[in-house]
Design an enzyme around this catalytic site. Sequence first.
Site, PDB file in Angstrom:
ATOM      1  NE  ARG A 100      -4.072  -1.921   1.992  1.00  0.00           N
ATOM      2  CZ  ARG A 100      -3.991  -2.963   2.806  1.00  0.00           C
ATOM      3  NH1 ARG A 100      -3.046  -3.005   3.723  1.00  0.00           N
ATOM      4  NH2 ARG A 100      -4.852  -3.930   2.703  1.00  0.00           N
TER       5      ARG A 100
ATOM      6  CE  LYS B 260      -1.168  13.445 -14.414  1.00  0.00           C
ATOM      7  NZ  LYS B 260      -2.163  13.433 -15.491  1.00  0.00           N
TER       8      LYS B 260
ATOM      9  CD  GLU C 204       4.772  15.607 -22.706  1.00  0.00           C
ATOM     10  OE1 GLU C 204       4.092  16.616 -22.431  1.00  0.00           O
ATOM     11  OE2 GLU C 204       4.319  14.439 -22.665  1.00  0.00           O
TER      12      GLU C 204
ATOM     13  CE  LYS D 103       3.876  17.210 -14.659  1.00  0.00           C
ATOM     14  NZ  LYS D 103       4.106  15.922 -15.282  1.00  0.00           N
TER      15      LYS D 103
ATOM     16  CD  GLU E 292      -5.083  15.254 -14.504  1.00  0.00           C
ATOM     17  OE1 GLU E 292      -4.227  15.548 -15.340  1.00  0.00           O
ATOM     18  OE2 GLU E 292      -5.593  14.138 -14.427  1.00  0.00           O
TER      19      GLU E 292
ATOM     20  NE  ARG F 152      -0.755  17.060 -12.496  1.00  0.00           N
ATOM     21  CZ  ARG F 152      -0.059  16.269 -11.693  1.00  0.00           C
ATOM     22  NH1 ARG F 152      -0.321  16.262 -10.415  1.00  0.00           N
ATOM     23  NH2 ARG F 152       0.895  15.504 -12.151  1.00  0.00           N
TER      24      ARG F 152
ATOM     25  CG  ASN G 158      -4.424  16.177 -19.544  1.00  0.00           C
ATOM     26  OD1 ASN G 158      -3.474  15.412 -19.387  1.00  0.00           O
ATOM     27  ND2 ASN G 158      -5.384  16.321 -18.651  1.00  0.00           N
TER      28      ASN G 158
ATOM     29  CG  HIS H  82      -1.072  14.587 -23.224  1.00  0.00           C
ATOM     30  ND1 HIS H  82      -0.381  15.732 -23.530  1.00  0.00           N
ATOM     31  CD2 HIS H  82      -0.166  13.729 -22.700  1.00  0.00           C
ATOM     32  CE1 HIS H  82       0.887  15.578 -23.180  1.00  0.00           C
ATOM     33  NE2 HIS H  82       1.041  14.376 -22.679  1.00  0.00           N
TER      34      HIS H  82
ATOM     35  CG  HIS I 147      -2.954   9.740 -23.759  1.00  0.00           C
ATOM     36  ND1 HIS I 147      -3.357  10.305 -22.567  1.00  0.00           N
ATOM     37  CD2 HIS I 147      -1.609   9.609 -23.665  1.00  0.00           C
ATOM     38  CE1 HIS I 147      -2.299  10.497 -21.792  1.00  0.00           C
ATOM     39  NE2 HIS I 147      -1.224  10.102 -22.447  1.00  0.00           N
TER      40      HIS I 147
ATOM     41  CG  HIS J 126       4.022  10.297 -24.483  1.00  0.00           C
ATOM     42  ND1 HIS J 126       2.682  10.015 -24.366  1.00  0.00           N
ATOM     43  CD2 HIS J 126       4.234  11.413 -23.749  1.00  0.00           C
ATOM     44  CE1 HIS J 126       2.106  10.919 -23.588  1.00  0.00           C
ATOM     45  NE2 HIS J 126       3.028  11.783 -23.197  1.00  0.00           N
TER      46      HIS J 126
END
Length: 367
Positions: free
Chosen positions: A118, A140, A182, A228, A238, A242, A246, A249, A253, A268
């Site tokens: 955990r 993330k 990016e 960032k 997010e 935030r 994206n 993206h 994606h 990417h």
Amino acid sequence: MRSLSGGDPAERPRFGPVEELLPFPLEFEPNRLLAFLDDGLSDRRRAALTARLREWEPRLPVAVEIVPGGEVAKSIDAWRQRALICRDRGIDRRSLLLAIGGGALCDGVGFTAATWHRGVPWCALPTTLLAMADAGIGGKTALDLEALKNPIGAFWSPEAIGIDPSFLESLPARELRSGWAEMIKAAWIGDAALFEQWEATPPSASGSVSDLLRAPTREELERVVEVKLKIVECDPRESGPRRVLNLGHTLGHAIEALESVEAPRRTHGEAVAVGMAFAARHAVARDPSNRHPLRLLRLLDACGFETAGPTTDFDALLSLVRSDKKCDGDAVTFALPVEPGRVDLVSTPLSALRDTLRSGAVPHPPR
Ligand SMILES: NC(=O)c1ccc[n+]([C@@H]2O[C@H](COP(=O)([O-])OP(=O)(O)OC[C@H]3O[C@@H](n4cnc5c(N)ncnc54)[C@H](O)[C@@H]3O)[C@@H](O)[C@H]2O)c1
Ligand SMILES: [Zn+2]
């Protein structure tokens, strides 16, 4: 005491040569250390890193595992392999994981850290430009599920991040360019002066329109990281603002997901560049009086990115957009480039995206 969500998502990375940086995991006084090294690093680099890490052995048990880097590091199977290694190496909550590799390895090891017992602490040493500029920052972590990018994930920040730009020396030109996507995204979002600097002199090796891009300066990298961090600081989970990160993206994606079953694949950054070019076209389609978004297209062009809209199956792309986390029914929260330093978040019906995908109406910007 550590928080229940890992380290501080807005933790500032430390810059420097890896030999000087490396003691940083020891600051956290772990009972043992397990380092995952990206197999994309050169033999020489891996040997030097392993030797350096082993120097700590008298103080604590150190395990070094060389694992496949690249998107495969985000597969459930790779996660399972890392979990088995954690089991075999006796990793508990007082141990520390260390990811040394590209964005995919950092995402994957970060998710292992988030889920093993955990949550165990981890540190990151990103080794690609994309990971230094973006993936290694902000906490993330994620895995892919079949074709879907990042549907499994956790917010679980590294305790510390170290950046040694000399890792970029071995990076293939294509991966370096991928990272620039990016970099450009971040500058457009939050550092208009930097964007304008690259507009005036594109970051190509020769300073003019060229196929080969140069490595960023440390100052450029630090400014992009700062963009960032500022955004992550305001919205670590997010929940809203935030989402400007994206930019490019939503479609990016979807393209990556579509292409994972159809060779050849884009990196990417290449997919995000197509996504940003699309976002710029969509912005101009919405408001033809604002020509600023074309500047984003122009810089991507000057950096040798493909900026033509995707010509693949629009229905398949949009159905992948629909399964995106940012999609709510038939509308998606779309990051719309307005001008350098400004991205608006706009709830956009998928039908409007389809119109832009279909229309070749927006002129390609002149050089
Ligand atoms: N967590 C986030 O906030 C975030 C943000 C942006 C991107 N990402 C993720 O990052 C991933 C892309 O990362 P990437 O662009 O770094 O690609 P990558 O991790 O796939 O690495 C690209 C290739 O470079 C190799 N490599 C790594 N370091 C190297 C070096 N120094 N020299 C030579 N080769 C090296 C890797 O083995 C791999 O083959 C995607 O999965 C994306 O979803 C995450
Ligand atoms: Zn990205």
